[in-house]
Scaffold this motif. Structure first.
Motif, mmCIF file in Angstrom:
data_model
loop_
_atom_site.group_PDB
_atom_site.id
_atom_site.type_symbol
_atom_site.label_atom_id
_atom_site.label_comp_id
_atom_site.label_asym_id
_atom_site.label_seq_id
_atom_site.Cartn_x
_atom_site.Cartn_y
_atom_site.Cartn_z
ATOM 1 N N PHE A 3 0.644 -1.515 -0.047
ATOM 2 C CA PHE A 3 -0.266 0.019 0.041
ATOM 3 C C PHE A 3 0.803 1.637 -0.276
ATOM 4 C CE2 PHE A 3 -2.869 -2.819 2.424
ATOM 5 C CZ PHE A 3 -3.577 -3.144 0.845
ATOM 6 N N GLY A 4 2.377 1.404 0.369
ATOM 7 C CA GLY A 4 3.045 2.373 0.381
ATOM 8 C C GLY A 4 3.958 2.995 -0.887
ATOM 9 N N SER A 5 3.913 3.381 -1.391
ATOM 10 C CA SER A 5 4.494 4.312 -2.650
ATOM 11 C C SER A 5 5.603 4.513 -2.710
ATOM 12 C CB SER A 5 3.462 5.699 -2.737
ATOM 13 O OG SER A 5 3.659 6.961 -2.586
ATOM 14 N N GLY A 6 5.910 4.578 -3.356
ATOM 15 C CA GLY A 6 7.976 4.622 -3.639
ATOM 16 C C GLY A 6 8.517 5.702 -4.272
ATOM 17 N N LEU A 11 6.729 10.626 -8.360
ATOM 18 C CA LEU A 11 7.672 11.071 -9.779
ATOM 19 C C LEU A 11 5.835 11.419 -10.723
ATOM 20 C CD1 LEU A 11 10.698 10.250 -10.787
ATOM 21 C CD2 LEU A 11 10.239 12.454 -9.777
ATOM 22 N N PHE A 12 5.072 10.008 -10.243
ATOM 23 C CA PHE A 12 4.162 10.115 -11.538
ATOM 24 C C PHE A 12 3.057 10.825 -10.841
ATOM 25 C CE2 PHE A 12 -0.214 7.912 -12.170
ATOM 26 C CZ PHE A 12 0.065 7.277 -13.788
ATOM 27 N N ARG A 13 2.929 10.981 -9.752
ATOM 28 C CA ARG A 13 2.461 11.985 -8.670
ATOM 29 C C ARG A 13 2.609 13.436 -9.497
ATOM 30 N NH1 ARG A 13 -1.425 11.258 -4.776
ATOM 31 N NH2 ARG A 13 -0.220 9.261 -3.873
ATOM 32 N N GLU A 14 3.832 13.782 -9.494
ATOM 33 C CA GLU A 14 3.871 15.566 -9.811
ATOM 34 C C GLU A 14 3.840 15.004 -11.224
ATOM 35 O OE1 GLU A 14 5.217 17.592 -8.193
ATOM 36 O OE2 GLU A 14 4.275 16.686 -6.302
ATOM 37 N N TRP A 40 -4.366 9.155 -20.991
ATOM 38 C CA TRP A 40 -5.162 8.930 -19.421
ATOM 39 C C TRP A 40 -5.660 8.206 -19.115
ATOM 40 C CZ3 TRP A 40 -0.841 9.709 -16.198
ATOM 41 C CH2 TRP A 40 0.140 11.321 -16.926
ATOM 42 N N ILE A 41 -6.696 7.648 -20.385
ATOM 43 C CA ILE A 41 -7.257 6.955 -20.428
ATOM 44 C C ILE A 41 -6.727 5.198 -20.159
ATOM 45 C CG2 ILE A 41 -9.763 6.279 -21.627
ATOM 46 C CD1 ILE A 41 -10.481 9.038 -22.232
ATOM 47 N N GLY A 42 -7.362 4.239 -19.940
ATOM 48 C CA GLY A 42 -7.390 2.857 -19.934
ATOM 49 C C GLY A 42 -6.426 2.263 -19.279
ATOM 50 N N LEU A 43 -5.322 3.491 -18.382
ATOM 51 C CA LEU A 43 -4.645 3.427 -17.190
ATOM 52 C C LEU A 43 -4.566 1.819 -16.192
ATOM 53 C CD1 LEU A 43 -3.922 6.124 -15.570
ATOM 54 C CD2 LEU A 43 -2.761 5.541 -16.980
ATOM 55 N N GLY A 44 -6.120 1.513 -16.367
ATOM 56 C CA GLY A 44 -5.758 -0.267 -15.316
ATOM 57 C C GLY A 44 -6.164 -0.840 -16.299
ATOM 58 N N TRP A 45 -5.733 -1.165 -17.908
ATOM 59 C CA TRP A 45 -6.636 -2.360 -18.962
ATOM 60 C C TRP A 45 -5.749 -2.773 -18.534
ATOM 61 C CZ3 TRP A 45 -8.033 0.594 -23.543
ATOM 62 C CH2 TRP A 45 -9.713 1.498 -23.601
ATOM 63 N N PRO A 46 -5.720 -4.467 -18.048
ATOM 64 C CA PRO A 46 -4.609 -5.220 -18.370
ATOM 65 C C PRO A 46 -3.753 -5.179 -19.132
ATOM 66 C CG PRO A 46 -6.265 -6.421 -18.461
ATOM 67 C CD PRO A 46 -6.556 -4.989 -18.049
ATOM 68 N N THR A 54 -0.612 1.473 -19.539
ATOM 69 C CA THR A 54 -1.127 0.859 -18.077
ATOM 70 C C THR A 54 0.286 1.604 -17.837
ATOM 71 O OG1 THR A 54 0.975 -0.835 -18.709
ATOM 72 C CG2 THR A 54 -1.442 -1.463 -19.468
ATOM 73 N N ALA A 55 -0.431 1.285 -16.483
ATOM 74 C CA ALA A 55 -0.136 1.525 -14.727
ATOM 75 C C ALA A 55 -0.153 0.830 -14.133
ATOM 76 C CB ALA A 55 -0.326 2.887 -14.485
ATOM 77 N N SER A 56 1.385 0.853 -13.213
ATOM 78 C CA SER A 56 0.466 0.134 -11.824
ATOM 79 C C SER A 56 -0.362 0.313 -10.611
ATOM 80 C CB SER A 56 2.100 0.269 -10.476
ATOM 81 O OG SER A 56 1.868 1.593 -10.157
#
Length: 391
Positions: A3-6, A11-14, A40-46, A54-56
């Motif tokens: 649950f923690g961020s690295g 950097l992604f948040r920025e 920014w659409i489809g970040l959660g698609w596998p 895709t994004a983690s």
């Protein structure tokens, strides 16, 4: 999942924060296309390769948090991106994926959901909308001689139907079939004048958030059936797994924003001095944290678990209703006041607290009622005997 961020997530948040700050002002066209152009659409698609990136899981959390924090517009592409797209990836053909996923990723095509009917809401297996093969039909969706279905029936409580380009429809393709059998999951184009009629449902406030949709021989291509003819129930339940479980992440972030507004109102009005109300606020905060961790946990499940999804729906539906009640109590007597200029010719405009209270009354009904969720848990998870149905 962790649950923690690295550092990479920070950097992604920025990047997300900077992009939103730059593009929320002065964008042209539609916001969905702006998001699509930004990737920014489809970040959660596998899967990648459909115009998305895709994004983690943690980066998906980050995007949802930043999106809610900056007050970005409500997503009109939610149904296509978070419900249909994962369903297509799981059950669709490669041709279907390549036809429908890229326009969703670009923000070019919007979707609505054709599930509920006047006599089949929570009991979705009772749908009566029919789709009949018409291989000889020409024009419309089947131009060029493509085999077609003709879809006839009625759907209700259809969000975004007036703006949608497509609708995924659960319809009965096997004559005489009953309940879960003989259903198919069809992709139906909405631009069919004379064959599809969308009628807004006017509420007592004068506004219309939902619609009725009437299909009168509407065309749907045979090669736009997802999962194969007769397998509609399996596909539809898979999609509801995304609706009730995985796709609730952004919803949880929105809940946190609503809770903060209720808390600020309680402090400003002085109702927070009431120890009973204060205890309810603390309990709501603690339950909200539980909702968040449960939503993050379900994100780590590759295939939607119907039991976990039903638990999530039971948790957030009841919590959100209680928050709506708190919103009115936090304002005190002022919560009953209406706008000064209200009249029969002027729509009644609800303030945020009133809207939260009234809309949340439906939270334990839509998307599968609490009773249905408990049946799912009892039968599919606990292995209890199925409910006896009277013919």
């Amino acid at each position: 999942m962790e649950f923690g961020s690295g550092a990479e997530d920070d950097l992604f948040r920025e990047r997300v924060r900077e992009w939103l700050a730059e593009h929320l002002t002065g964008y042209s066209g539609t916001w969905e296309r702006e998001l699509g152009t930004g990737g920014w659409i489809g970040l959660g698609w596998p899967e990648q390769g459909y115009g998305n990136r895709t994004a983690s899981l943690m980066q998906q959390v980050v995007f949802a948090e930043e999106y809610a924090r900056c007050g970005a517009p409500a997503r009109s592409g939610h149904i296509g991106e978070n419900l249909l797209a994962p369903t297509l990836i799981a059950h669709g053909t490669e041709e279907q994926k390549r036809r429908f996923l890229p326009p969703i990723a670009r923000g070019d095509e919007l979707w609505c959901q054709g599930y509920s009917e006047p006599g089949a809401g929570s009991d979705l297996a009772g749908v009566r909308t029919k789709a009949v093969r018409d291989n000889a039909a020409g024009g419309g969706a089947g131009a060029g001689g493509t085999p077609l279905y003709r879809v006839t029936g009625q759907k209700i409580w259809t969000s975004l139907a007036r703006d949608a380009d497509w609708c995924f429809v659960l319809a009965r393709t096997e004559p005489g079939s009953k309940r879960h059998h003989g259903l198919s999951f069809l992709l139906v184009p909405m631009d069919q004048p004379g064959r599809i009629d969308v009628r807004p449902i006017q509420q007592i406030t004068g506004t219309s958030e939902f619609n009725e949709v009437f299909f009168d021989g509407a065309h749907a291509r045979v090669d736009h059936v997802v999962g194969g003819e007769g397998n509609g129930w399996r596909v539809a339940m898979s999609l509801l797994g995304y609706e009730r479980g995985v796709s609730t992440l952004a919803q949880q972030i929105g809940f946190a924003e609503e809770f903060d507004r209720v808390l600020r109102q309680a402090v400003a009005s002085g109702t927070a001095d009431d120890p009973v109300l204060r205890d309810r606020l603390v309990r709501a905060w603690a339950e909200l944290r539980t909702l968040r961790w449960n939503a993050l946990r379900t994100l780590g499940t590759p295939v939607p678990d119907p039991g976990a999804a039903s638990v999530a729906k039971l948790l957030w539906g009841g919590w959100h209703q209680r928050l709506g009640e708190l919103a009115l109590h936090a304002r005190g007597a002022a919560a009953t006041e209406g706008p000064a200029d209200w009249s029969a010719d002027h729509p009644y405009v609800l303030d945020a607290a009133q809207h939260l209270f009234l809309f949340s009354r439906a939270d334990t009904i839509y998307g599968g009622s609490d009773e249905i969720q408990r049946n799912v848990i009892a039968e599919r998870v606990l292995g209890l005997p199925r409910e006896v149905r009277v013919p």
